[in-house]
Design a protein around this motif. Structure first.
Motif, PDB file in Angstrom:
ATOM      1  N   UNK A 169       1.094   5.654  -1.713  1.00  0.00           N
ATOM      2  CA  UNK A 169       1.236   5.007  -3.029  1.00  0.00           C
ATOM      3  C   UNK A 169       2.109   3.757  -2.912  1.00  0.00           C
ATOM      4  N   UNK A 170       3.165   3.838  -2.119  1.00  0.00           N
ATOM      5  CA  UNK A 170       4.035   2.675  -1.919  1.00  0.00           C
ATOM      6  C   UNK A 170       3.282   1.535  -1.233  1.00  0.00           C
ATOM      7  N   UNK A 171       2.458   1.891  -0.258  1.00  0.00           N
ATOM      8  CA  UNK A 171       1.643   0.893   0.442  1.00  0.00           C
ATOM      9  C   UNK A 171       0.718   0.161  -0.536  1.00  0.00           C
ATOM     10  N   UNK A 172      -0.002   0.926  -1.334  1.00  0.00           N
ATOM     11  CA  UNK A 172      -0.923   0.295  -2.283  1.00  0.00           C
ATOM     12  C   UNK A 172      -0.171  -0.450  -3.390  1.00  0.00           C
ATOM     13  N   UNK A 181       9.449   3.534   5.629  1.00  0.00           N
ATOM     14  CA  UNK A 181      10.556   4.505   5.637  1.00  0.00           C
ATOM     15  C   UNK A 181      10.059   5.920   5.354  1.00  0.00           C
ATOM     16  N   UNK A 182       9.012   6.034   4.551  1.00  0.00           N
ATOM     17  CA  UNK A 182       8.460   7.347   4.196  1.00  0.00           C
ATOM     18  C   UNK A 182       7.467   7.844   5.239  1.00  0.00           C
ATOM     19  N   UNK A 183       7.303   7.071   6.313  1.00  0.00           N
ATOM     20  CA  UNK A 183       6.439   7.513   7.401  1.00  0.00           C
ATOM     21  C   UNK A 183       4.996   7.070   7.301  1.00  0.00           C
ATOM     22  N   UNK A 184       4.673   6.230   6.327  1.00  0.00           N
ATOM     23  CA  UNK A 184       3.301   5.721   6.218  1.00  0.00           C
ATOM     24  C   UNK A 184       3.237   4.449   7.065  1.00  0.00           C
ATOM     25  N   UNK A 185       2.832   4.633   8.296  1.00  0.00           N
ATOM     26  CA  UNK A 185       2.874   3.557   9.285  1.00  0.00           C
ATOM     27  C   UNK A 185       1.450   3.164   9.642  1.00  0.00           C
ATOM     28  N   UNK A 186       1.048   1.958   9.234  1.00  0.00           N
ATOM     29  CA  UNK A 186      -0.243   1.464   9.689  1.00  0.00           C
ATOM     30  C   UNK A 186      -0.147  -0.036   9.968  1.00  0.00           C
ATOM     31  N   UNK A 187      -1.077  -0.527  10.730  1.00  0.00           N
ATOM     32  CA  UNK A 187      -1.032  -1.919  11.176  1.00  0.00           C
ATOM     33  C   UNK A 187      -1.074  -2.891  10.005  1.00  0.00           C
ATOM     34  N   UNK A 207       0.798  -7.426   6.525  1.00  0.00           N
ATOM     35  CA  UNK A 207       1.217  -7.949   5.221  1.00  0.00           C
ATOM     36  C   UNK A 207       2.662  -8.466   5.270  1.00  0.00           C
ATOM     37  N   UNK A 208       3.543  -7.713   5.933  1.00  0.00           N
ATOM     38  CA  UNK A 208       4.939  -8.172   6.065  1.00  0.00           C
ATOM     39  C   UNK A 208       4.983  -9.470   6.876  1.00  0.00           C
ATOM     40  N   UNK A 209       4.172  -9.538   7.919  1.00  0.00           N
ATOM     41  CA  UNK A 209       4.095 -10.770   8.715  1.00  0.00           C
ATOM     42  C   UNK A 209       3.637 -11.954   7.885  1.00  0.00           C
TER      43      UNK A 209
END
Length: 161
Positions: A69-72, A95-101, A106-108
């Motif tokens: 949910x945080x990702x979306x 931080x919640x462990x939802x780790x994807x490329x 997006x951060x980049x």
């Protein structure tokens, strides 16, 4: 006999109405979160970022630890061009462990748009280590290296596109 049938019918109707009114509330919290996220994804596809944000905040009220949910939510804020809010949500998702490329991509991109080149390169390297053929990451890395006047290195990334 007619009175008894009317009372029985009325009683059954009331029971049926109660069952119908309670059944939507029988979903488990996990199912509710999934439902909100699913609706939000549909809203994102329609570029209705405000509705997506509402759905995702509802999901997070049920489960504040939902990295998905945080990702979306981050993606929704990206759609509204609220980069600092988007970055905040992406970092919380990690931080919640939802780790994807895509989070790192997006951060980049956020860092690249804010002219934080070194941070952008760091995030994009994480994407490319997981997905070496990611065209968006290759392009963004080429742009970041160009900003750093590393033209030869930038060309190697552009050539892979």
């Amino acid at each position: 006999m007619k009175v008894h049938l009317k009372k029985s019918s009325a009683f059954l109707l009331i029971i049926f109405a109660l069952i119908l009114s309670v059944s939507p509330g029988c979903k488990s919290p996990e199912e509710k979160v999934k439902s909100h996220i699913s609706k939000a994804k549909e809203d994102l596809e329609k570029k209705d970022y405000n509705r997506a944000i509402i759905e995702l905040k509802n999901a997070l009220q049920i489960n504040p630890a939902s990295g998905k949910a945080l990702y979306y939510l981050g993606k929704s804020y990206m759609g509204r061009r609220e980069m600092s809010k988007a970055e905040e949500q992406f970092k919380k998702a990690l931080e919640k462990g939802f780790d994807n490329a895509d989070i790192y991509l997006q951060i980049g991109m956020i860092n690249l748009s804010a002219n934080k080149i070194e941070k952008a390169i760091e995030s994009l390297q994480k994407v490319l280590s997981a997905e070496p053929d990611n065209k968006e990451a290759l392009n963004a890395m080429g742009v970041a290296l160009t900003y750093n006047n590393q033209f030869d290195n930038a060309d190697t990334f552009f050539e892979k596109i």
